[in-house]
Design a protein around this motif. Structure first.
Motif, mmCIF file in Angstrom:
data_model
loop_
_atom_site.group_PDB
_atom_site.id
_atom_site.type_symbol
_atom_site.label_atom_id
_atom_site.label_comp_id
_atom_site.label_asym_id
_atom_site.label_seq_id
_atom_site.Cartn_x
_atom_site.Cartn_y
_atom_site.Cartn_z
ATOM 1 N N ALA A 153 0.840 -1.199 0.000
ATOM 2 C CA ALA A 153 0.000 0.000 0.000
ATOM 3 C C ALA A 153 0.876 1.250 0.000
ATOM 4 C CB ALA A 153 -0.929 -0.013 1.211
ATOM 5 N N THR A 154 1.979 1.215 0.735
ATOM 6 C CA THR A 154 2.878 2.372 0.778
ATOM 7 C C THR A 154 3.480 2.637 -0.597
ATOM 8 O OG1 THR A 154 3.389 1.951 3.102
ATOM 9 C CG2 THR A 154 4.945 3.335 1.877
ATOM 10 N N GLU A 155 3.904 1.596 -1.290
ATOM 11 C CA GLU A 155 4.451 1.777 -2.633
ATOM 12 C C GLU A 155 3.398 2.337 -3.585
ATOM 13 O OE1 GLU A 155 7.908 -1.607 -2.866
ATOM 14 O OE2 GLU A 155 5.819 -2.264 -2.897
ATOM 15 N N ARG A 156 2.165 1.878 -3.478
ATOM 16 C CA ARG A 156 1.091 2.414 -4.332
ATOM 17 C C ARG A 156 0.834 3.883 -4.002
ATOM 18 N NH1 ARG A 156 -1.150 -2.581 -3.013
ATOM 19 N NH2 ARG A 156 -2.787 -1.612 -1.790
ATOM 20 N N ILE A 157 0.898 4.237 -2.736
ATOM 21 C CA ILE A 157 0.710 5.639 -2.341
ATOM 22 C C ILE A 157 1.831 6.496 -2.919
ATOM 23 C CG2 ILE A 157 0.791 7.245 -0.385
ATOM 24 C CD1 ILE A 157 -0.647 5.026 1.247
ATOM 25 N N VAL A 158 3.074 6.049 -2.759
ATOM 26 C CA VAL A 158 4.207 6.801 -3.280
ATOM 27 C C VAL A 158 4.081 6.938 -4.796
ATOM 28 C CG1 VAL A 158 6.716 6.794 -3.621
ATOM 29 C CG2 VAL A 158 5.756 6.238 -1.382
ATOM 30 N N GLY A 159 3.709 5.861 -5.478
ATOM 31 C CA GLY A 159 3.515 5.912 -6.929
ATOM 32 C C GLY A 159 2.431 6.900 -7.319
ATOM 33 N N ARG A 160 1.317 6.888 -6.595
ATOM 34 C CA ARG A 160 0.223 7.812 -6.885
ATOM 35 C C ARG A 160 0.656 9.250 -6.639
ATOM 36 N NH1 ARG A 160 -3.272 9.652 -3.351
ATOM 37 N NH2 ARG A 160 -2.968 7.896 -1.964
ATOM 38 N N LEU A 161 1.368 9.481 -5.527
ATOM 39 C CA LEU A 161 1.842 10.835 -5.225
ATOM 40 C C LEU A 161 2.804 11.347 -6.291
ATOM 41 C CD1 LEU A 161 2.355 10.580 -1.373
ATOM 42 C CD2 LEU A 161 0.587 11.866 -2.573
ATOM 43 N N TRP A 162 3.737 10.488 -6.700
ATOM 44 C CA TRP A 162 4.674 10.921 -7.740
ATOM 45 C C TRP A 162 3.938 11.158 -9.046
ATOM 46 C CZ3 TRP A 162 8.640 13.490 -6.913
ATOM 47 C CH2 TRP A 162 9.503 13.216 -5.867
ATOM 48 N N ALA A 163 2.959 10.341 -9.363
ATOM 49 C CA ALA A 163 2.184 10.557 -10.589
ATOM 50 C C ALA A 163 1.496 11.921 -10.540
ATOM 51 C CB ALA A 163 1.157 9.441 -10.778
ATOM 52 N N GLU A 164 0.941 12.272 -9.373
ATOM 53 C CA GLU A 164 0.288 13.572 -9.225
ATOM 54 C C GLU A 164 1.290 14.711 -9.341
ATOM 55 O OE1 GLU A 164 -1.964 13.680 -5.589
ATOM 56 O OE2 GLU A 164 -3.058 11.847 -6.106
#
Length: 168
Positions: A153-164
């Motif tokens: 979940a943390t990796e998905r959050i980091v990925g989503r944040l970087w995408a934003e």
């Protein structure tokens, strides 16, 4: 900075929009993590990310890949500097599988790498904690790097944040 930007421009001018199956730009995670003393390299890789999005908007099947270090080949391997810092170094065979997956997903930009848990724990506290249900990054970006396709979940959050942050 200049060789990567000029090289991208030459490839775009020679091949861009001419019935290509793919226009792949090999970048680095430094485009968004930065690297001490590597401002030019970081900027050049960020340029490639933007150029891939621009080309894709023009109908060119462009993909910019932000790679982690490769274990057996590439600049880090040749310099003897392969290490598992924030992201684990990737084996060439695994990297090629990730590239194949990225090309099949029709993306403009992809980050290929696996966070090192001990290092990821040192990320700023402003990153949200893991939640039971975390959305994947939007359709313009995707997490790749593990053959299983499973991410914490943390990796998905980091990925989503970087995408934003990067506008993907």
């Amino acid at each position: 900075l200049r060789p990567k930007i000029q090289g991208t421009a030459v490839l775009r001018d020679v091949f861009g929009g001419k019935g290509l199956d793919a226009f792949v730009l090999a970048g680095s995670l430094t485009a968004f993590t930065g690297a001490p003393g590597q401002a030019g390299y970081t900027a050049a890789n960020a340029y490639q990310d933007v150029e891939a999005r621009r080309l894709r908007a023009q109908g060119v099947p462009a993909l910019s890949v932000a790679w982690t270090a490769w274990k057996e080949t590439g600049m880090s391997a040749e310099a003897g500097m392969v290490s598992d810092d924030l992201y684990r170094a990737i084996a060439s065979a695994e990297a090629l599988l990730c590239l194949d997956r990225a090309l099949r997903k029709n993306l403009a930009h992809v980050v290929v790498g696996e966070l090192v848990p001990v290092q990821a724990a040192k990320l700023p506290a402003s990153i949200p904690s893991a939640a039971p249900s975390v959305p994947e990054p939007d359709a313009g970006s995707s997490l790749l790097g593990r053959p299983s396709g499973w991410y914490t979940a943390t990796e998905r959050i980091v990925g989503r944040l970087w995408a934003e942050v990067l506008g993907h």
